[in-house]
Design a protein around this motif. Structure first.
Motif, PDB file in Angstrom:
ATOM      1  N   ALA A 207       0.831  -1.209   0.000  1.00 53.94           N
ATOM      2  CA  ALA A 207       0.000   0.000   0.000  1.00 53.94           C
ATOM      3  C   ALA A 207       0.862   1.254   0.000  1.00 53.94           C
ATOM      4  N   GLN A 210       2.273   1.780  -3.463  1.00 52.26           N
ATOM      5  CA  GLN A 210       1.237   2.304  -4.354  1.00 52.26           C
ATOM      6  C   GLN A 210       1.055   3.814  -4.159  1.00 52.26           C
ATOM      7  N   ARG A 211       0.982   4.247  -2.895  1.00 46.67           N
ATOM      8  CA  ARG A 211       0.787   5.684  -2.634  1.00 46.67           C
ATOM      9  C   ARG A 211       1.989   6.508  -3.074  1.00 46.67           C
ATOM     10  N   ARG A 212       3.188   6.039  -2.729  1.00 44.22           N
ATOM     11  CA  ARG A 212       4.379   6.811  -3.092  1.00 44.22           C
ATOM     12  C   ARG A 212       4.578   6.839  -4.599  1.00 44.22           C
ATOM     13  N   VAL A 215       2.426   9.453  -6.118  1.00 48.01           N
ATOM     14  CA  VAL A 215       2.913  10.814  -5.844  1.00 48.01           C
ATOM     15  C   VAL A 215       4.125  11.153  -6.709  1.00 48.01           C
ATOM     16  N   GLY A 224       3.793   1.604  -8.713  1.00 51.17           N
ATOM     17  CA  GLY A 224       2.761   1.719  -7.690  1.00 51.17           C
ATOM     18  C   GLY A 224       1.474   1.036  -8.113  1.00 51.17           C
ATOM     19  N   GLY A 228      -0.339  -2.033  -6.229  1.00 47.80           N
ATOM     20  CA  GLY A 228      -1.737  -2.000  -5.816  1.00 47.80           C
ATOM     21  C   GLY A 228      -2.490  -3.241  -6.257  1.00 47.80           C
TER      22      GLY A 228
END
Length: 402
Positions: A207, A210-212, A215, A224, A228
Protein backbone atom coordinates in the motif's frame (compact mmCIF):
# COMPACT_ATOMS: atom_id res chain seq x y z
CA UNK A 1 -1.01 -33.49 20.84
CA UNK A 2 -3.09 -32.89 17.70
CA UNK A 3 -6.82 -32.13 17.81
CA UNK A 4 -7.64 -35.58 16.37
CA UNK A 5 -5.51 -37.33 19.02
CA UNK A 6 -7.20 -35.27 21.73
CA UNK A 7 -10.64 -36.32 20.51
CA UNK A 8 -9.63 -39.97 20.34
CA UNK A 9 -8.28 -39.74 23.88
CA UNK A 10 -11.68 -38.46 25.03
CA UNK A 11 -13.44 -41.16 23.00
CA UNK A 12 -16.69 -42.48 24.46
CA UNK A 13 -15.65 -45.87 23.10
CA UNK A 14 -12.83 -46.38 25.59
CA UNK A 15 -15.10 -46.69 28.68
CA UNK A 16 -17.04 -49.38 26.83
CA UNK A 17 -13.88 -51.44 26.33
CA UNK A 18 -12.97 -51.07 30.02
CA UNK A 19 -16.50 -52.11 30.97
CA UNK A 20 -16.20 -55.15 28.68
CA UNK A 21 -12.95 -56.22 30.36
CA UNK A 22 -14.59 -55.98 33.75
CA UNK A 23 -17.67 -57.83 32.53
CA UNK A 24 -15.60 -60.75 31.24
CA UNK A 25 -13.81 -61.19 34.58
CA UNK A 26 -16.98 -60.93 36.67
CA UNK A 27 -18.96 -63.32 34.47
CA UNK A 28 -16.06 -65.76 34.50
CA UNK A 29 -16.14 -65.76 38.31
CA UNK A 30 -19.92 -66.16 38.21
CA UNK A 31 -19.77 -69.16 35.84
CA UNK A 32 -17.08 -70.86 37.93
CA UNK A 33 -19.10 -70.23 41.07
CA UNK A 34 -22.18 -71.88 39.57
CA UNK A 35 -20.11 -74.95 38.72
CA UNK A 36 -18.48 -75.17 42.14
CA UNK A 37 -21.84 -74.91 43.90
CA UNK A 38 -23.40 -77.72 41.81
CA UNK A 39 -20.24 -79.77 41.21
CA UNK A 40 -21.71 -83.01 42.58
CA UNK A 41 -24.78 -82.78 40.32
CA UNK A 42 -22.77 -82.89 37.06
CA UNK A 43 -22.71 -86.19 35.15
CA UNK A 44 -19.09 -85.67 34.02
CA UNK A 45 -17.58 -82.99 36.24
CA UNK A 46 -14.09 -83.57 34.81
CA UNK A 47 -15.32 -82.22 31.41
CA UNK A 48 -16.61 -79.06 33.09
CA UNK A 49 -13.38 -78.73 35.11
CA UNK A 50 -11.26 -78.89 31.95
CA UNK A 51 -13.44 -76.28 30.23
CA UNK A 52 -13.36 -73.87 33.19
CA UNK A 53 -9.59 -74.20 33.42
CA UNK A 54 -9.32 -73.10 29.80
CA UNK A 55 -11.93 -70.37 30.36
CA UNK A 56 -10.13 -68.85 33.38
CA UNK A 57 -6.69 -68.90 31.69
CA UNK A 58 -8.10 -67.48 28.45
CA UNK A 59 -10.10 -64.72 30.14
CA UNK A 60 -7.20 -63.47 32.27
CA UNK A 61 -4.57 -63.84 29.54
CA UNK A 62 -6.59 -61.94 26.95
CA UNK A 63 -7.54 -58.90 29.05
CA UNK A 64 -5.11 -56.72 27.01
CA UNK A 65 -6.95 -57.84 23.87
CA UNK A 66 -10.14 -56.10 25.01
CA UNK A 67 -8.40 -52.86 25.96
CA UNK A 68 -9.23 -51.12 22.68
CA UNK A 69 -10.38 -51.73 19.11
CA UNK A 70 -6.83 -52.00 17.75
CA UNK A 71 -5.89 -54.82 20.14
CA UNK A 72 -9.13 -56.71 19.55
CA UNK A 73 -8.18 -58.46 16.32
CA UNK A 74 -10.36 -60.67 14.15
CA UNK A 75 -8.26 -63.70 15.09
CA UNK A 76 -8.90 -63.06 18.79
CA UNK A 77 -12.63 -62.57 18.22
CA UNK A 78 -12.85 -65.84 16.31
CA UNK A 79 -11.04 -67.77 19.05
CA UNK A 80 -13.06 -66.10 21.80
CA UNK A 81 -16.40 -66.89 20.16
CA UNK A 82 -15.25 -70.46 19.48
CA UNK A 83 -14.58 -71.00 23.19
CA UNK A 84 -18.06 -69.66 24.01
CA UNK A 85 -19.74 -71.92 21.44
CA UNK A 86 -17.75 -74.99 22.50
CA UNK A 87 -18.68 -74.33 26.13
CA UNK A 88 -22.40 -74.18 25.23
CA UNK A 89 -22.25 -77.43 23.26
CA UNK A 90 -20.10 -79.21 25.92
CA UNK A 91 -22.78 -78.61 28.53
CA UNK A 92 -24.82 -81.55 27.25
CA UNK A 93 -21.80 -83.87 27.78
CA UNK A 94 -20.78 -82.47 31.17
CA UNK A 95 -24.11 -81.83 32.87
CA UNK A 96 -26.90 -84.24 33.74
CA UNK A 97 -30.02 -84.58 31.58
CA UNK A 98 -32.25 -83.59 34.48
CA UNK A 99 -30.43 -80.31 35.03
CA UNK A 100 -30.46 -79.49 31.31
CA UNK A 101 -34.18 -80.16 31.03
CA UNK A 102 -34.77 -78.07 34.14
CA UNK A 103 -33.30 -75.11 32.28
CA UNK A 104 -30.01 -74.70 34.18
CA UNK A 105 -27.35 -72.45 32.70
CA UNK A 106 -24.79 -73.62 30.18
CA UNK A 107 -21.14 -73.96 31.21
CA UNK A 108 -20.05 -70.43 30.11
CA UNK A 109 -23.40 -69.01 31.25
CA UNK A 110 -23.57 -65.23 30.72
CA UNK A 111 -19.82 -65.09 29.91
CA UNK A 112 -20.90 -65.80 26.32
CA UNK A 113 -22.45 -62.34 26.03
CA UNK A 114 -18.96 -60.84 26.49
CA UNK A 115 -17.81 -62.49 23.27
CA UNK A 116 -20.79 -61.09 21.39
CA UNK A 117 -20.27 -57.60 22.86
CA UNK A 118 -16.63 -57.71 21.76
CA UNK A 119 -17.88 -58.23 18.20
CA UNK A 120 -20.26 -55.27 18.64
CA UNK A 121 -17.55 -52.91 19.89
CA UNK A 122 -15.10 -53.96 17.21
CA UNK A 123 -17.26 -54.08 14.09
CA UNK A 124 -20.62 -52.49 14.87
CA UNK A 125 -24.11 -53.91 14.71
CA UNK A 126 -23.49 -56.18 11.70
CA UNK A 127 -20.70 -58.06 13.45
CA UNK A 128 -22.85 -58.23 16.58
CA UNK A 129 -25.76 -59.73 14.61
CA UNK A 130 -23.44 -62.37 13.15
CA UNK A 131 -21.98 -63.41 16.51
CA UNK A 132 -25.32 -63.40 18.35
CA UNK A 133 -26.85 -65.56 15.61
CA UNK A 134 -24.17 -68.23 16.10
CA UNK A 135 -24.71 -68.12 19.87
CA UNK A 136 -28.47 -68.46 19.35
CA UNK A 137 -27.97 -71.49 17.10
CA UNK A 138 -25.65 -73.13 19.64
CA UNK A 139 -28.17 -72.59 22.45
CA UNK A 140 -31.00 -74.09 20.39
CA UNK A 141 -28.85 -77.11 19.55
CA UNK A 142 -27.98 -77.52 23.24
CA UNK A 143 -31.59 -77.30 24.42
CA UNK A 144 -32.91 -79.53 21.68
CA UNK A 145 -36.14 -77.55 21.47
CA UNK A 146 -36.75 -73.79 21.82
CA UNK A 147 -38.10 -73.17 25.33
CA UNK A 148 -39.48 -69.83 26.44
CA UNK A 149 -36.49 -69.02 28.65
CA UNK A 150 -34.05 -69.91 25.90
CA UNK A 151 -35.83 -67.75 23.34
CA UNK A 152 -35.98 -64.83 25.78
CA UNK A 153 -32.26 -65.11 26.53
CA UNK A 154 -31.34 -65.36 22.85
CA UNK A 155 -33.46 -62.34 21.92
CA UNK A 156 -32.04 -60.32 24.82
CA UNK A 157 -28.44 -60.96 23.72
CA UNK A 158 -29.36 -60.29 20.12
CA UNK A 159 -31.09 -56.97 20.73
CA UNK A 160 -28.55 -55.73 23.29
CA UNK A 161 -25.52 -56.53 21.15
CA UNK A 162 -26.99 -55.02 17.99
CA UNK A 163 -28.04 -51.88 19.88
CA UNK A 164 -24.57 -51.46 21.39
CA UNK A 165 -22.96 -52.05 18.00
CA UNK A 166 -25.13 -49.37 16.44
CA UNK A 167 -24.33 -46.91 19.24
CA UNK A 168 -20.62 -47.56 18.72
CA UNK A 169 -20.92 -46.86 14.98
CA UNK A 170 -22.75 -43.58 15.66
CA UNK A 171 -20.16 -42.60 18.28
CA UNK A 172 -17.29 -43.27 15.90
CA UNK A 173 -18.92 -41.21 13.14
CA UNK A 174 -19.52 -38.36 15.60
CA UNK A 175 -15.93 -38.47 16.78
CA UNK A 176 -14.63 -38.32 13.23
CA UNK A 177 -16.85 -35.33 12.52
CA UNK A 178 -15.75 -33.60 15.72
CA UNK A 179 -12.08 -34.28 14.98
CA UNK A 180 -12.48 -32.86 11.48
CA UNK A 181 -14.27 -29.77 12.84
CA UNK A 182 -11.49 -29.18 15.36
CA UNK A 183 -8.88 -29.51 12.63
CA UNK A 184 -10.74 -26.99 10.48
CA UNK A 185 -11.02 -24.64 13.46
CA UNK A 186 -7.30 -24.93 14.14
CA UNK A 187 -6.50 -24.32 10.46
CA UNK A 188 -8.81 -21.28 10.46
CA UNK A 189 -7.08 -19.83 13.51
CA UNK A 190 -3.70 -20.36 11.87
CA UNK A 191 -4.96 -18.73 8.68
CA UNK A 192 -6.20 -15.73 10.67
CA UNK A 193 -2.83 -15.45 12.42
CA UNK A 194 -1.00 -15.52 9.09
CA UNK A 195 -3.45 -12.99 7.68
CA UNK A 196 -2.70 -10.64 10.59
CA UNK A 197 1.04 -11.04 10.06
CA UNK A 198 0.70 -10.42 6.33
CA UNK A 199 -1.54 -7.42 6.93
CA UNK A 200 0.98 -5.94 9.36
CA UNK A 201 3.89 -6.36 6.97
CA UNK A 202 3.47 -7.21 3.29
CA UNK A 203 0.11 -5.52 2.65
CA UNK A 204 1.19 -2.32 4.35
CA UNK A 205 4.40 -2.21 2.31
CA UNK A 206 2.47 -2.72 -0.95
CA UNK A 207 0.00 0.00 0.00
CA UNK A 208 2.86 2.38 0.77
CA UNK A 209 4.54 1.63 -2.59
CA UNK A 210 1.24 2.30 -4.35
CA UNK A 211 0.79 5.68 -2.63
CA UNK A 212 4.38 6.81 -3.09
CA UNK A 213 4.41 5.72 -6.72
CA UNK A 214 1.29 7.74 -7.45
CA UNK A 215 2.91 10.81 -5.84
CA UNK A 216 6.29 10.48 -7.61
CA UNK A 217 4.80 9.69 -11.04
CA UNK A 218 6.59 8.42 -14.11
CA UNK A 219 7.88 4.84 -13.90
CA UNK A 220 7.24 4.89 -10.17
CA UNK A 221 3.53 5.37 -10.89
CA UNK A 222 3.48 2.15 -12.94
CA UNK A 223 5.33 0.36 -10.14
CA UNK A 224 2.76 1.72 -7.69
CA UNK A 225 -0.09 0.48 -9.88
CA UNK A 226 1.39 -3.02 -10.01
CA UNK A 227 1.91 -2.95 -6.24
CA UNK A 228 -1.74 -2.00 -5.82
CA UNK A 229 -2.89 -4.92 -7.94
CA UNK A 230 -0.73 -7.35 -5.98
CA UNK A 231 -2.06 -5.94 -2.71
CA UNK A 232 -5.65 -6.63 -3.81
CA UNK A 233 -4.79 -10.14 -5.01
CA UNK A 234 -2.97 -10.98 -1.78
CA UNK A 235 -5.72 -9.52 0.38
CA UNK A 236 -8.29 -11.66 -1.46
CA UNK A 237 -6.15 -14.75 -0.97
CA UNK A 238 -5.67 -14.37 2.78
CA UNK A 239 -9.26 -13.28 3.45
CA UNK A 240 -11.18 -15.89 1.50
CA UNK A 241 -9.01 -17.92 -0.83
CA UNK A 242 -11.69 -17.76 -3.53
CA UNK A 243 -10.76 -19.28 -6.82
CA UNK A 244 -11.53 -17.81 -10.16
CA UNK A 245 -14.30 -19.34 -12.24
CA UNK A 246 -13.89 -21.71 -15.17
CA UNK A 247 -10.43 -20.42 -16.06
CA UNK A 248 -9.05 -22.02 -12.88
CA UNK A 249 -11.18 -25.15 -13.06
CA UNK A 250 -10.29 -28.15 -15.21
CA UNK A 251 -12.68 -28.53 -18.18
CA UNK A 252 -14.26 -31.70 -16.80
CA UNK A 253 -14.90 -30.07 -13.43
CA UNK A 254 -16.22 -26.90 -15.05
CA UNK A 255 -18.70 -28.95 -17.06
CA UNK A 256 -19.85 -30.75 -13.92
CA UNK A 257 -20.35 -27.41 -12.15
CA UNK A 258 -22.89 -26.28 -14.74
CA UNK A 259 -25.29 -28.93 -13.54
CA UNK A 260 -25.73 -27.39 -10.07
CA UNK A 261 -25.61 -24.09 -8.20
CA UNK A 262 -22.49 -21.96 -8.32
CA UNK A 263 -21.00 -19.63 -5.73
CA UNK A 264 -21.56 -16.10 -7.03
CA UNK A 265 -18.43 -14.91 -5.23
CA UNK A 266 -16.17 -16.96 -7.50
CA UNK A 267 -17.58 -15.13 -10.54
CA UNK A 268 -17.18 -11.66 -9.02
CA UNK A 269 -13.69 -12.14 -7.55
CA UNK A 270 -11.86 -11.53 -10.88
CA UNK A 271 -13.38 -8.03 -11.03
CA UNK A 272 -11.52 -6.97 -7.88
CA UNK A 273 -8.43 -4.89 -8.49
CA UNK A 274 -6.56 -1.78 -7.52
CA UNK A 275 -9.56 0.40 -8.48
CA UNK A 276 -12.36 -2.05 -7.63
CA UNK A 277 -13.06 -3.24 -4.09
CA UNK A 278 -15.20 -6.32 -3.47
CA UNK A 279 -17.11 -6.85 -0.23
CA UNK A 280 -18.85 -10.22 0.06
CA UNK A 281 -20.29 -12.47 2.79
CA UNK A 282 -18.07 -14.93 4.53
CA UNK A 283 -20.23 -17.82 3.29
CA UNK A 284 -21.02 -19.05 -0.26
CA UNK A 285 -23.74 -17.26 -2.22
CA UNK A 286 -25.28 -20.09 -4.29
CA UNK A 287 -27.31 -19.29 -7.41
CA UNK A 288 -28.27 -21.31 -10.48
CA UNK A 289 -25.41 -21.25 -12.96
CA UNK A 290 -27.14 -19.14 -15.61
CA UNK A 291 -28.50 -16.64 -13.08
CA UNK A 292 -25.07 -16.24 -11.48
CA UNK A 293 -23.39 -15.79 -14.88
CA UNK A 294 -25.95 -13.22 -16.04
CA UNK A 295 -25.65 -11.31 -12.77
CA UNK A 296 -21.86 -11.32 -12.98
CA UNK A 297 -22.04 -10.13 -16.61
CA UNK A 298 -24.30 -7.27 -15.52
CA UNK A 299 -21.75 -6.31 -12.88
CA UNK A 300 -19.05 -6.36 -15.55
CA UNK A 301 -21.16 -4.09 -17.76
CA UNK A 302 -21.62 -1.67 -14.87
CA UNK A 303 -17.85 -1.59 -14.27
CA UNK A 304 -17.28 -0.99 -18.00
CA UNK A 305 -19.55 2.04 -17.74
CA UNK A 306 -17.53 3.27 -14.76
CA UNK A 307 -14.28 3.05 -16.72
CA UNK A 308 -15.83 4.54 -19.82
CA UNK A 309 -17.66 7.48 -18.27
CA UNK A 310 -15.97 8.09 -14.91
CA UNK A 311 -12.41 7.65 -16.15
CA UNK A 312 -9.61 5.16 -15.48
CA UNK A 313 -8.87 6.80 -12.14
CA UNK A 314 -12.36 6.32 -10.74
CA UNK A 315 -12.78 4.05 -7.72
CA UNK A 316 -15.56 1.45 -7.71
CA UNK A 317 -17.04 -0.75 -5.00
CA UNK A 318 -18.96 -4.03 -5.33
CA UNK A 319 -21.13 -5.07 -2.40
CA UNK A 320 -22.73 -8.56 -2.32
CA UNK A 321 -25.64 -9.17 0.07
CA UNK A 322 -27.18 -12.61 0.53
CA UNK A 323 -30.71 -12.02 1.82
CA UNK A 324 -33.17 -14.84 2.69
CA UNK A 325 -35.29 -14.23 -0.43
CA UNK A 326 -32.91 -12.54 -2.84
CA UNK A 327 -29.33 -11.72 -3.71
CA UNK A 328 -28.43 -8.04 -4.00
CA UNK A 329 -25.29 -6.79 -5.73
CA UNK A 330 -24.55 -3.06 -5.61
CA UNK A 331 -21.95 -1.39 -7.84
CA UNK A 332 -21.01 2.13 -6.77
CA UNK A 333 -18.38 4.58 -8.07
CA UNK A 334 -17.01 7.98 -7.10
CA UNK A 335 -17.26 9.46 -10.60
CA UNK A 336 -19.01 12.66 -11.68
CA UNK A 337 -22.40 10.94 -11.93
CA UNK A 338 -24.85 10.91 -14.84
CA UNK A 339 -26.62 14.14 -15.80
CA UNK A 340 -30.40 14.00 -15.56
CA UNK A 341 -32.00 12.77 -18.78
CA UNK A 342 -28.74 11.42 -20.14
CA UNK A 343 -29.86 7.76 -20.07
CA UNK A 344 -33.06 8.52 -21.99
CA UNK A 345 -31.03 10.50 -24.52
CA UNK A 346 -28.56 7.61 -24.92
CA UNK A 347 -31.39 5.15 -25.58
CA UNK A 348 -32.82 7.54 -28.18
CA UNK A 349 -29.44 7.62 -29.87
CA UNK A 350 -29.34 3.80 -29.96
CA UNK A 351 -26.85 3.38 -27.10
CA UNK A 352 -28.42 0.56 -25.12
CA UNK A 353 -25.61 -0.41 -22.73
CA UNK A 354 -27.62 0.12 -19.57
CA UNK A 355 -30.93 -0.96 -21.10
CA UNK A 356 -29.67 -4.28 -22.51
CA UNK A 357 -26.38 -5.18 -20.80
CA UNK A 358 -27.70 -4.49 -17.32
CA UNK A 359 -31.49 -4.21 -17.13
CA UNK A 360 -32.07 -6.72 -19.92
CA UNK A 361 -29.87 -9.35 -18.28
CA UNK A 362 -31.61 -8.96 -14.92
CA UNK A 363 -35.05 -9.06 -16.54
CA UNK A 364 -34.22 -12.38 -18.22
CA UNK A 365 -33.50 -14.02 -14.88
CA UNK A 366 -36.46 -12.51 -13.08
CA UNK A 367 -34.48 -9.77 -11.37
CA UNK A 368 -34.44 -5.98 -11.39
CA UNK A 369 -31.82 -3.30 -11.90
CA UNK A 370 -32.09 0.17 -10.40
CA UNK A 371 -29.70 2.98 -11.26
CA UNK A 372 -29.27 5.97 -8.95
CA UNK A 373 -27.00 8.84 -9.98
CA UNK A 374 -26.55 12.33 -8.63
CA UNK A 375 -24.32 14.72 -10.59
CA UNK A 376 -21.05 15.15 -8.74
CA UNK A 377 -21.75 12.28 -6.31
CA UNK A 378 -21.12 9.18 -8.41
CA UNK A 379 -23.44 6.44 -9.63
CA UNK A 380 -24.95 3.44 -7.89
CA UNK A 381 -26.39 0.37 -9.66
CA UNK A 382 -28.45 -2.00 -7.51
CA UNK A 383 -29.02 -5.48 -8.97
CA UNK A 384 -31.55 -7.82 -7.33
CA UNK A 385 -32.11 -11.49 -8.16
CA UNK A 386 -34.83 -13.42 -6.25
CA UNK A 387 -34.04 -16.95 -5.07
CA UNK A 388 -35.94 -20.05 -6.14
CA UNK A 389 -38.05 -18.44 -8.86
CA UNK A 390 -38.98 -20.07 -12.13
CA UNK A 391 -36.99 -17.42 -13.96
CA UNK A 392 -33.74 -18.24 -12.17
CA UNK A 393 -34.12 -21.97 -12.69
CA UNK A 394 -34.81 -21.56 -16.42
CA UNK A 395 -32.43 -18.70 -17.02
CA UNK A 396 -29.77 -20.87 -18.54
CA UNK A 397 -31.92 -21.70 -21.52
CA UNK A 398 -32.80 -18.04 -22.05
CA UNK A 399 -29.17 -17.02 -21.82
CA UNK A 400 -28.09 -19.63 -24.33
CA UNK A 401 -30.87 -18.62 -26.72
CA UNK A 402 -29.85 -15.02 -26.51
Amino acid sequence: MTERERVMKMSVEQPLWRALAGYRVLTMVYAVGLFVRAHDEFARPWVATAFFTVLVVWTLATLPRVANAASCTKRFLTADLTIALVGILLTRFADSTERIEAGNATLPSIWTAGSVLAFALKGGWRWAAFASTLVAAANLIHRGSPTRDTVHAVILVWVASIAIGYVVEVARASERTLARALEIEAATRERERLARDIHDSVLQVLAMVQRRGAVIGGEAAELGRLAGEQEVALRTLVSGGLRAPDAAVPPARAEERRDGPVDLRTLLTPYAGARVSLAEPGAPVPLPVAAAEELAAAVGAALDNVRRHAGEGAQAWILVEDEPDEVIVTVRDDGPGIPEGRLAQAEGEGRLGVALSIRGRLRDIGGTAELISVPGQGTEVELKVPKGTKETTTARGKAETR
